[in-house]
Design an enzyme around this catalytic site. Structure first.
Site, PDB file in Angstrom:
ATOM      1  N   HIS A   1       0.836  -1.196   0.000  1.00 25.53           N
ATOM      2  CA  HIS A   1       0.000   0.000   0.000  1.00 25.53           C
ATOM      3  C   HIS A   1       0.874   1.250   0.000  1.00 25.53           C
ATOM      4  O   HIS A   1       1.473   1.600   1.007  1.00 25.53           O
ATOM      5  CB  HIS A   1      -0.890  -0.041   1.247  1.00 25.53           C
ATOM      6  CG  HIS A   1      -1.914   1.023   1.317  1.00 25.53           C
ATOM      7  ND1 HIS A   1      -2.010   1.909   2.372  1.00 25.53           N
ATOM      8  CD2 HIS A   1      -2.921   1.347   0.480  1.00 25.53           C
ATOM      9  CE1 HIS A   1      -3.014   2.719   2.186  1.00 25.53           C
ATOM     10  NE2 HIS A   1      -3.592   2.403   1.039  1.00 25.53           N
TER      11      HIS A   1
ATOM     12  N   GLU B   1       0.866  -0.635  -4.949  1.00 25.95           N
ATOM     13  CA  GLU B   1      -0.266   0.253  -5.203  1.00 25.95           C
ATOM     14  C   GLU B   1       0.172   1.707  -5.120  1.00 25.95           C
ATOM     15  O   GLU B   1       0.474   2.205  -4.050  1.00 25.95           O
ATOM     16  CB  GLU B   1      -1.393   0.004  -4.198  1.00 25.95           C
ATOM     17  CG  GLU B   1      -2.642   0.830  -4.461  1.00 25.95           C
ATOM     18  CD  GLU B   1      -2.828   2.008  -3.496  1.00 25.95           C
ATOM     19  OE1 GLU B   1      -3.859   2.699  -3.606  1.00 25.95           O
ATOM     20  OE2 GLU B   1      -1.940   2.243  -2.647  1.00 25.95           O
TER      21      GLU B   1
ATOM     22  N   ASP C   1      -1.029   5.783  -5.961  1.00 27.82           N
ATOM     23  CA  ASP C   1      -2.168   6.656  -6.257  1.00 27.82           C
ATOM     24  C   ASP C   1      -1.723   7.668  -7.302  1.00 27.82           C
ATOM     25  O   ASP C   1      -0.619   8.220  -7.212  1.00 27.82           O
ATOM     26  CB  ASP C   1      -2.620   7.391  -4.993  1.00 27.82           C
ATOM     27  CG  ASP C   1      -3.052   6.442  -3.896  1.00 27.82           C
ATOM     28  OD1 ASP C   1      -4.025   5.715  -4.110  1.00 27.82           O
ATOM     29  OD2 ASP C   1      -2.418   6.449  -2.819  1.00 27.82           O
TER      30      ASP C   1
ATOM     31  N   HIS D   1      -0.830  10.208  -2.569  1.00 29.18           N
ATOM     32  CA  HIS D   1      -2.117   9.702  -2.091  1.00 29.18           C
ATOM     33  C   HIS D   1      -3.241  10.676  -2.411  1.00 29.18           C
ATOM     34  O   HIS D   1      -4.344  10.275  -2.762  1.00 29.18           O
ATOM     35  CB  HIS D   1      -2.054   9.467  -0.585  1.00 29.18           C
ATOM     36  CG  HIS D   1      -3.374   9.097   0.021  1.00 29.18           C
ATOM     37  ND1 HIS D   1      -4.176   8.105  -0.500  1.00 29.18           N
ATOM     38  CD2 HIS D   1      -4.032   9.590   1.089  1.00 29.18           C
ATOM     39  CE1 HIS D   1      -5.271   8.007   0.231  1.00 29.18           C
ATOM     40  NE2 HIS D   1      -5.223   8.890   1.192  1.00 29.18           N
TER      41      HIS D   1
ATOM     42  N   GLU E   1      -4.209   3.232  -8.582  1.00 30.53           N
ATOM     43  CA  GLU E   1      -5.484   3.848  -8.214  1.00 30.53           C
ATOM     44  C   GLU E   1      -5.605   5.228  -8.852  1.00 30.53           C
ATOM     45  O   GLU E   1      -4.788   6.115  -8.606  1.00 30.53           O
ATOM     46  CB  GLU E   1      -5.641   3.980  -6.704  1.00 30.53           C
ATOM     47  CG  GLU E   1      -6.976   4.611  -6.338  1.00 30.53           C
ATOM     48  CD  GLU E   1      -7.208   4.783  -4.854  1.00 30.53           C
ATOM     49  OE1 GLU E   1      -8.147   5.533  -4.494  1.00 30.53           O
ATOM     50  OE2 GLU E   1      -6.468   4.194  -4.047  1.00 30.53           O
TER      51      GLU E   1
END
Length: 343
Positions: A7, A34, A36, A49, A139
């Site tokens: 993450h 992952e 963002d 993020h 994401e």
């Protein structure tokens, strides 16, 4: 096998979305990373993020950018700070990353200022150079907000992936809390898997933009009928831990056998993979019975919690501490040792 997805990198050990966080996650054995994605003013996708970056970079200390501080409403939330879309990539890459939760993770905060902000292509190059295959779970953030601001996120992502040779890469997954941008990517024949992120409550920003108060809730999109419909378009859903573990008998956490999760069972029946977020070992993030001592930053009985999540049969977990999630998975598989008091 449950995938371990780092993450924002190994963000329990290093400032999130930094090069060192990504490198450490790979070294610790993650299956995928992952990031963002948010844009710069000149259309570069950067790894943050949120588009407001005062909490994760040193921008507030940079006098030359003092006049960029502003207030905006993003997906209905009023925020004041510095936003990536107000900076060029040349400006943004001069910033240095910082730990978002310094009081909770001082060891990570000790690495503040060491790494610059990165672009998507920087991470893709790292994955291409990794000693083993490591996937990407990208994401797309605030797609409707950015579309209205002149940043077509699906087109930008498709172009960036194509330029890096990743457009049809089997390691690719794209996720978003908005279905519209995922549908746009599918219409462009961008490769990889598409995963619909769902909050426990509220409604998707694109649905609110289209339907206002009549927008369907995320919860309503978890009915059997809705899951079957989602399966015609997407490869999976990603839900928060509370949704994943809703209704789970707490006594089951003490055992070693499978744990039945209603959303996992129903989504699998519909043909959807299921992912969950976010595994964190600190007392602050653990269920009350698994906290140990009074220090919110101390690690509680994280392994009992992590292993119980893996035992639901969930297809992938997002974890801040890659090493701990990998260890918990090995315990469930019977290939690794537990720690004191753990399942």
């Amino acid at each position: 096998m449950t995938l371990v997805i780092a993450h924002r990198g190994a963000s329990g050990h290093r400032p999130e979305h930094s090069r060192s966080a990504y490198e450490l996650a790979i070294a610790m054995g993650c299956d995928a990373i992952e990031p963002d994605l948010v844009p710069t003013r000149d259309g570069v996708l950067v790894l943050r993020h949120e588009n407001e970056v005062s909490g994760t970079t040193d921008v507030a200390d940079r006098r030359e950018f003092a006049d960029r501080r502003t207030t905006k409403t993003v997906d209905g939330q009023v925020q004041t700070g510095w936003f990536t879309e107000d900076f060029t990539w040349a400006e943004l890459q001069t910033l240095r990353t910082r730990e978002r939760l310094p009081a909770l993770r001082p060891a990570s905060a000790a690495h503040d200022g060491e790494d610059p902000v990165l672009r998507l292509e920087d991470l893709l190059a790292m994955l291409d150079d990794a000693p083993r295959p490591v996937g990407l779970v990208a994401e797309v953030k605030h797609a409707t907000y950015f579309e209205q601001a002149g940043f077509p996120m699906a087109a930008m992502l498709d172009d960036a992936l194509g330029d890096a040779g990743w457009r049809q890469d089997e390691r690719l997954t794209v996720e978003s809390f908005e279905k519209g941008v995922l549908r746009d990517l599918r219409s462009r024949r961008t490769g990889g898997r598409l995963v619909y992120l769902q909050e426990a409550r509220g409604s998707a920003a694109d649905e609110v933009a289209s339907h206002g108060a009549l927008a369907p809730s995320y919860a309503s999109e978890r009915s059997d009928e809705a899951l079957a419909e989602l399966a015609t378009e997407f490869n999976g859903i990603s839900v928060d831990l509370r949704t994943l573990m809703a209704g789970v008998d707490t006594r089951a956490v003490e055992d070693r056998g499978p744990i039945r999760s209603a959303i996992v069972d129903r989504a699998h029946d519909a043909g959807l993979a299921v992912f969950t977020w976010t595994l964190r070992p600190e007392n602050r993030f653990l269920p009350a019975p698994l906290r140990r001592g009074g220090d919110v930053a101390a690690h509680g009985d994280w392994e009992r919690w992590f292993t119980s999540i893996v035992r639901t049969g969930v297809d992938g977990v997002f974890a801040d501490h890659t090493d701990l999630a990998v260890r918990a998975r090995s315990v469930v598989a019977g290939t690794g040792p537990g720690v004191g008091g753990a399942a």
